[in-house]
Design an enzyme around this catalytic site. Structure first.
Site, PDB file in Angstrom:
ATOM      1  N   ASP A 272       9.178   2.876  -0.547  1.00  0.00           N
ATOM      2  CA  ASP A 272       8.046   2.996   0.548  1.00  0.00           C
ATOM      3  C   ASP A 272       8.744   3.289   1.159  1.00  0.00           C
ATOM      4  O   ASP A 272       8.569   2.506   1.695  1.00  0.00           O
ATOM      5  CB  ASP A 272       6.610   2.756  -0.683  1.00  0.00           C
ATOM      6  CG  ASP A 272       5.464   3.739   0.327  1.00  0.00           C
ATOM      7  OD1 ASP A 272       4.357   3.422   0.060  1.00  0.00           O
ATOM      8  OD2 ASP A 272       6.197   4.316   0.910  1.00  0.00           O
TER       9      ASP A 272
ATOM     10  N   TYR B 192       0.747  -1.298  -0.300  1.00  0.00           N
ATOM     11  CA  TYR B 192       0.245   0.037  -0.117  1.00  0.00           C
ATOM     12  C   TYR B 192       0.653   1.250  -0.237  1.00  0.00           C
ATOM     13  O   TYR B 192       2.037   1.275   0.524  1.00  0.00           O
ATOM     14  CB  TYR B 192      -1.428  -0.533   1.376  1.00  0.00           C
ATOM     15  CG  TYR B 192      -2.515   1.127   1.292  1.00  0.00           C
ATOM     16  CD1 TYR B 192      -1.694   2.058   2.093  1.00  0.00           C
ATOM     17  CD2 TYR B 192      -2.836   1.464   0.379  1.00  0.00           C
ATOM     18  CE1 TYR B 192      -2.330   3.421   2.127  1.00  0.00           C
ATOM     19  CE2 TYR B 192      -3.553   1.947   0.222  1.00  0.00           C
ATOM     20  CZ  TYR B 192      -3.439   3.513   1.210  1.00  0.00           C
ATOM     21  OH  TYR B 192      -3.851   4.460   1.284  1.00  0.00           O
TER      22      TYR B 192
ATOM     23  N   LYS C 280       4.952  10.313   7.357  1.00  0.00           N
ATOM     24  CA  LYS C 280       4.590  10.155   8.995  1.00  0.00           C
ATOM     25  C   LYS C 280       5.513  10.850   9.350  1.00  0.00           C
ATOM     26  O   LYS C 280       5.647  12.156   9.591  1.00  0.00           O
ATOM     27  CB  LYS C 280       4.170   8.251   9.065  1.00  0.00           C
ATOM     28  CG  LYS C 280       3.041   7.767   7.826  1.00  0.00           C
ATOM     29  CD  LYS C 280       3.139   6.276   7.923  1.00  0.00           C
ATOM     30  CE  LYS C 280       1.747   5.717   7.421  1.00  0.00           C
ATOM     31  NZ  LYS C 280       1.109   5.633   7.427  1.00  0.00           N
TER      32      LYS C 280
HETATM   33  P1  KE4 Z   1      -0.774   8.950   3.169  1.00  0.00           P
HETATM   34  O1  KE4 Z   1      -1.352   9.696   2.143  1.00  0.00           O
HETATM   35  O2  KE4 Z   1      -1.751   8.282   3.882  1.00  0.00           O
HETATM   36  O3  KE4 Z   1       0.078   9.989   4.436  1.00  0.00           O
HETATM   37  O4  KE4 Z   1       0.589   7.716   2.668  1.00  0.00           O
HETATM   38  C1  KE4 Z   1      -0.030   7.206   2.110  1.00  0.00           C
HETATM   39  C2  KE4 Z   1       0.871   5.331   3.093  1.00  0.00           C
HETATM   40  C3  KE4 Z   1       2.280   5.445   1.551  1.00  0.00           C
HETATM   41  N1  KE4 Z   1       3.491   4.659   1.913  1.00  0.00           N
HETATM   42  C4  KE4 Z   1       2.952   3.986   2.917  1.00  0.00           C
HETATM   43  C5  KE4 Z   1       3.395   2.421   3.061  1.00  0.00           C
HETATM   44  C6  KE4 Z   1       2.088   3.313   3.745  1.00  0.00           C
HETATM   45  O5  KE4 Z   1       1.464   2.333   4.334  1.00  0.00           O
HETATM   46  C7  KE4 Z   1       0.961   5.079   3.864  1.00  0.00           C
HETATM   47  C8  KE4 Z   1       0.038   5.185   4.323  1.00  0.00           C
HETATM   48  N2  KE4 Z   1      -0.438   3.987   5.836  1.00  0.00           N
HETATM   49  C9  KE4 Z   1      -1.304   3.747   5.609  1.00  0.00           C
HETATM   50  C10 KE4 Z   1      -1.742   2.727   6.900  1.00  0.00           C
HETATM   51  N3  KE4 Z   1      -0.464   1.444   6.753  1.00  0.00           N
HETATM   52  C11 KE4 Z   1      -2.320   5.063   6.681  1.00  0.00           C
HETATM   53  C12 KE4 Z   1      -3.993   5.045   7.587  1.00  0.00           C
HETATM   54  C13 KE4 Z   1      -4.540   5.172   6.155  1.00  0.00           C
HETATM   55  O6  KE4 Z   1      -4.752   5.564   5.805  1.00  0.00           O
HETATM   56  O7  KE4 Z   1      -5.774   5.973   7.170  1.00  0.00           O
END
Ligand code: KE4
Length: 426
Positions: free
Chosen positions: A239, A144, A267
């Site tokens: 990533d 993801y 994050k």
């Molecule tokens: P954001 O756009 O949510 O800041 O980041 C996307 C992203 C990109 N790469 C990885 C490996 C990620 O885990 C994420 C976002 N993670 C999710 C859950 N693991 C955030 C929680 C959510 O989607 O509300």
């Protein structure tokens, strides 16, 4: 525990916000029940709208590695905010932040800040296509990377919970240009690169997967991706939105000694404020506007308040011994959980890395999305609710990581293990 206020807020929210949440991962879809609403947090603790106190292992899905409301981070953000919150023009704080990121992650010579992990990965893909002149990308089943169209194909995290391999609304040409391999399976990557010779711009991977639950790379897997991408003229994108500044100051690439072409961050780098980043060698980043033809922009990119919070966070994390402490906390939790499950006679596998772990209800190794999907998710759902009722807030999904922080004390871990024992017995 009364949750009357939470329930009322959820009823109100559902009339105004899709599913009552601003991100599906918060919706409790896979564990059942209504999401709890929270109102404040400090250190390892979080309080819900009904004033129930919980030990937090979501930690905002990763950012809160110093615990919630860390004084140094709050002070930095507040004092920056008092100087004005956004100028839409360059500031010294962005230079300071870029200096810290490029010093921490040597493969990043030049970095661009954006406002989310999604923006970072989306921009990294565009950069790879611009640099190589190719159009296809390769990702992994269960990976993801945020909600960029091309990456919402067989993604993990919230999509895996909703049982939708790919999102509605993604242009079919996008999905067709996205190849999907299996994590920890170098042969599946080789086959796809050979079958699409000369067409793949990039392979994007979470070097330590966090969105199938935690799955670590098998020996040789990341090295295999590095060799194959070099051999086939594709760029390797790590990533590190989850692993960056969590598993080490230099991220997973410093732990495994494999150097990607492009790194995505998010994050932790924002200290709890909206920040993402992508970076690479100066040569690759020279493609990025205004230097080169690959356009990417953002009103709040490099926002001074977020930069101040990020700088304070990285300065705390740079203190000697920090990652040894985080590793020790993770091991105390993971080993403790394994022990309690064993005492209860409940089969479990724990996958861990420094600062994050996942418990799977299975007796078989979990090494990719297929094996993660074969675990007993119903048992996880019941366990999740048991833990909430015993004062511990876990991510509401089997396909997520439990995050620890420097604020998680021995007492927190002991209380958590008691909650595990009570949850399993009930
Ligand atoms: P954001 O756009 O949510 O800041 O980041 C996307 C992203 C990109 N790469 C990885 C490996 C990620 O885990 C994420 C976002 N993670 C999710 C859950 N693991 C955030 C929680 C959510 O989607 O509300």
């Amino acid at each position: 525990m009364s949750r009357a206020k939470s329930a009322q807020l959820f009823r109100d929210a559902k009339n105004l916000i899709p599913g009552g949440v601003n991100s599906p991962a918060r919706a409790w879809g896979s564990v059942g029940g209504d999401p709890i609403f929270f109102k404040r947090a400090s250190g390892s603790r979080i309080w819900d709208a009904d004033d129930n106190e919980l030990i937090d292992y979501v930690c905002s899905w990763g950012p809160m590695i110093l615990g919630h409301a860390h004084p140094a981070v709050i002070d930095a953000a507040v004092s920056a905010a008092r100087q004005g919150t956004s100028f839409g023009a360059p500031t010294e704080l962005e230079v300071e932040m870029a200096r810290r990121v490029t010093e921490a992650v040597p493969s990043i010579e030049v970095v661009r800040f954006v406002s989310s992990g999604t923006e970072a990965t989306m921009s990294a893909l565009r950069l790879a296509r611009a640099k190589t002149g190719r159009s296809k990308i390769l990702k992994f089943n269960g990976g993801y990377h945020g909600h960029e169209d091309a990456l919402l194909v067989e993604a993990g995290s919230g999509l895996a919970n909703q049982g939708i391999a790919s999102s509605a609304g993604v242009h079919p040409d996008y999905a067709a240009a996205t190849l999907v391999a299996d994590f920890n399976d170098v042969a599946s990557v080789r086959l796809l690169l050979e079958a699409n010779e000369g067409e793949v711009a990039a392979v994007i991977v979470e070097p330590i997967a966090g969105n199938m639950g935690v799955v670590t790379p098998a020996p040789g897997f990341l090295e295999g991706l590095r060799d194959l991408t070099t051999e086939h003229g594709a760029l390797l994108i790590f990533d590190e939105v989850i692993s960056g500044f969590r598993v080490a100051l230099g991220g997973a690439q410093s732990v495994y000694g494999v150097t990607p072409d492009i790194t995505c961050l998010g994050k932790i780098v924002g200290g709890g404020f909206p920040v993402g980043a992508y970076g690479a060698s100066a040569e690759i980043m020279s493609e990025v506007a205004p230097l080169g033809p690959m356009y990417q922009a953002g009103t709040l990119s490099g926002n001074p308040v977020a930069m101040a919070a990020g700088i304070a966070t990285l300065d705390e994390l740079s203190k000697p011994g920090t990652y040894e402490r985080i590793q020790a906390i993770t091991d105390r939790l993971a080993d403790g959980v394994l022990g309690v499950f064993a005492d209860a006679g409940v089969p479990a596998v724990v996958n861990r890395a420094c600062g994050l772990m996942t418990v799977f209800f299975t007796s078989n190794p979990v090494t990719d999305m297929d094996s993660a999907s074969a675990t007993d998710r119903e048992a996880f759902g019941a366990f999740f609710h048991g833990m909430i009722d015993n004062g511990v807030y876990l991510p509401p999904s089997q396909f997520e990581a439990w995050f620890v922080s420097t604020a998680h004390s021995d007492a927190d871990i002991a209380e958590t293990l008691d909650a595990v024992a009570r949850s399993l017995s009930s």
